[in-house]
Design a protein around this motif. Structure first.
Motif, short mmCIF file in Angstrom:
data_model
loop_
_atom_site.label_atom_id
_atom_site.label_comp_id
_atom_site.label_asym_id
_atom_site.label_seq_id
_atom_site.Cartn_x
_atom_site.Cartn_y
_atom_site.Cartn_z
N ILE A 1 0.86 -1.18 0.00
CA ILE A 1 0.00 0.00 0.00
C ILE A 1 0.90 1.24 0.00
CG2 ILE A 1 -1.75 1.28 1.30
CD1 ILE A 1 -2.69 -1.36 2.40
N PRO A 2 0.65 2.20 -0.87
CA PRO A 2 1.50 3.41 -0.88
C PRO A 2 1.19 4.30 0.32
CG PRO A 2 -0.22 3.60 -2.52
CD PRO A 2 -0.37 2.24 -1.93
N LEU A 3 1.67 3.88 1.50
CA LEU A 3 1.31 4.58 2.73
C LEU A 3 1.89 5.99 2.80
CD1 LEU A 3 1.80 1.56 5.05
CD2 LEU A 3 -0.31 2.81 4.82
N MET A 4 3.06 6.16 2.18
CA MET A 4 3.70 7.47 2.27
C MET A 4 2.91 8.53 1.51
SD MET A 4 6.09 7.67 4.31
CE MET A 4 6.94 9.18 3.90
N LEU A 5 2.01 8.07 0.66
CA LEU A 5 1.18 9.01 -0.09
C LEU A 5 0.37 9.90 0.87
CD1 LEU A 5 0.62 9.47 -3.05
CD2 LEU A 5 -1.28 7.90 -2.90
N LEU A 6 -0.30 9.25 1.84
CA LEU A 6 -1.08 10.00 2.82
C LEU A 6 -0.17 10.84 3.70
CD1 LEU A 6 -3.69 7.32 3.89
CD2 LEU A 6 -4.16 9.41 2.67
N ASN A 7 0.95 10.24 4.14
CA ASN A 7 1.85 10.99 5.01
C ASN A 7 2.43 12.20 4.30
OD1 ASN A 7 1.50 9.23 7.12
ND2 ASN A 7 3.26 7.98 6.58
#
Lengths: 300, 144
Positions: free
Chosen positions: A254-260
């Motif tokens: 999941i591209p989690l850093m996108l939200l961060n």
């Protein structure tokens, strides 16, 4: 790289021998060369197992949380991003500076162990063109910001366009965005690896573990997953140090850093230039623990 | 309250109101006989500093079609600083919610002081209009 290994081993045995530290946190070799693991050396003999190579990608500052209740003195090896994690912990009063001996390494960029494994096993159907791990490609701080001893020569930031992915999503329409996040985040298996590996997640009782009241459902469905990731991103606001570990450890990509990064970008734009964990000033507060009377409020 | 059996859809809107300002404004709107739609449900909290973004997320999760967070004007907080902290949080949170695809009209914030009964009524009219135009909310809705 090999001289780093030798230098770290020397420093570790020196510190452990003269009792300056009780435990020295670095890496050691796993089964394969690319399977490097975090390592806690407690004697000069054990310090000989320490290794530093292209795959020492783990953010070790997170493991300091395991020592926050003890009185032990700790030696630790940090790269640029990890050192920002240490500043985060100092800002949150999770650990005392006097207890730490920090060995900083000017990080030349790390390689992705997973990709190495795929290459090794021949499962890499889609050889990625990048040399470095994804999180190292857009590094803004390869050099440690806090250290007692510095190894290597200073590197220049590798950043090109940090927020390229964020801008790409922002350009979509609201429904497209929701669909995108629904699709990617429905993959989440709620293993909480992203939380466990996060250095900014230092609460003793996490809201996602709390049962009464249970704010975020624990069921593995799209909305509960989405709730989890939105709440996690908002808790990271002004605290995320962009080490990219959450995205690296995610088993379902999941591209989690996108939200961060979206939150980092907004905090930067709204509340003045701010990067979490860049310098330690005692008493300095993160952006959501303070306010300015002149803050924007264009939401009216 | 009588149960009406019409199939017309009415929005469910949660207004989280500061005890010292917006709640008093709602009271004043009632006293002055300002009419506002009955689709809103007010939740009273002690201060806008108490307004956790979780309230908003939870409301959408549990079936709200719109959420309004409302407190004192900056500088007028009963406790001095609560709404300043809230303002920072809301600025970040609103942008994050838009980023994940929620329509900005569904999640609103406003400052309404205790003397602004008419502004309260106007805001409610506007809010209900906005949310009615968008229709029922399906995003972030609990699947159970």
């Amino acid at each position: 790289m090999n001289d780093f290994t030798q230098q770290i081993q020397d420093i570790a045995s020196r510190l452990l021998d003269n009792g300056q530290v009780d435990v020295f946190i670095a890496w050691h070799k796993g089964q394969q060369d690319f399977q490097v693991q975090p390592y806690f050396a407690r004697s000069a003999d054990e310090a000989q197992n320490i290794i530093f190579n292209d795959y020492s990608i783990h953010n070790l500052s997170n493991s300091l949380l395991k020592f926050r209740d003890s009185k032990e003195k700790i030696g630790i090896v940090v790269k640029g991003c990890d050192s920002r994690g240490i500043i985060r912990l100092l800002e949150d009063n999770q650990i005392q500076r006097e207890r730490l001996y920090i060995v900083g390494i000017c990080c030349p960029g790390m390689k992705d162990p997973l990709q190495a494994m795929r290459d090794e096993l021949g499962f890499n159907h889609k050889p990625e063109s990048t040399e470095l791990a994804a999180k190292c490609n857009d590094c803004i701080q390869p050099n440690p910001v806090i250290y007692d001893e510095l190894l290597g020569t200073e590197q220049s930031p590798r950043v090109q366009d940090r927020f390229a992915r964020v801008k790409e999503i922002e350009a979509m329409s609201a429904d497209e965005r929701y669909q995108f996040f629904e699709e990617t985040i429905s993959r989440c298996i709620r293993c909480y690896a992203c939380r466990e590996v996060c250095v900014a997640c230092d609460c003793r009782t996490c809201i996602f573990d709390e049962m009464r009241p249970q704010w975020v459902g624990r069921e593995n469905n799209t909305t509960d997953n989405l709730m989890y990731h939105i709440v996690k991103a908002s808790h990271m606001a002004g605290r995320c140090i962009e080490c990219g570990e959450c995205e690296r450890v995610c088993p379902v990509n999941i591209p989690l850093m996108l939200l961060n990064q979206k939150v980092i970008k907004d905090v930067n734009e709204l509340f003045g230039p701010y990067e979490a964990g860049m310098q330690y000033v005692e008493g300095q507060k993160p952006p959501f623990s303070m306010y300015e009377e002149s803050d924007p409020d264009d939401f009216l | 309250m009588s149960v009406e059996n019409n199939n017309e859809w009415n929005p469910k809107i949660i207004v989280i109101a500061c005890n010292w300002c917006t709640y008093a404004a709602a009271d004043l709107a009632g006293l002055n006989h300002y009419e506002y739609p009955a689709d809103i449900r007010i939740i009273r909290v002690p201060c806008s500093g108490r307004m956790d973004p979780l309230f908003m997320l939870r409301a959408f999760n549990r079936g709200a079609d719109g959420v309004l967070l409302s407190g004192c004007h900056p500088g007028d907080c009963h406790y001095g600083t609560g709404n300043y902290y809230n303002r920072r949080r809301q600025m970040m949170m609103k942008r994050l919610m838009q980023f994940v695809g929620l329509e900005p009209e569904r999640y609103q914030t406003s400052w309404i002081s205790g003397a602004e009964g008419s502004k309260f009524a106007e805001t409610m009219h506007k809010l209900v209009e906005d949310v009615t135009a968008l229709g029922p909310n399906r995003k972030l809705r609990d699947e159970r």
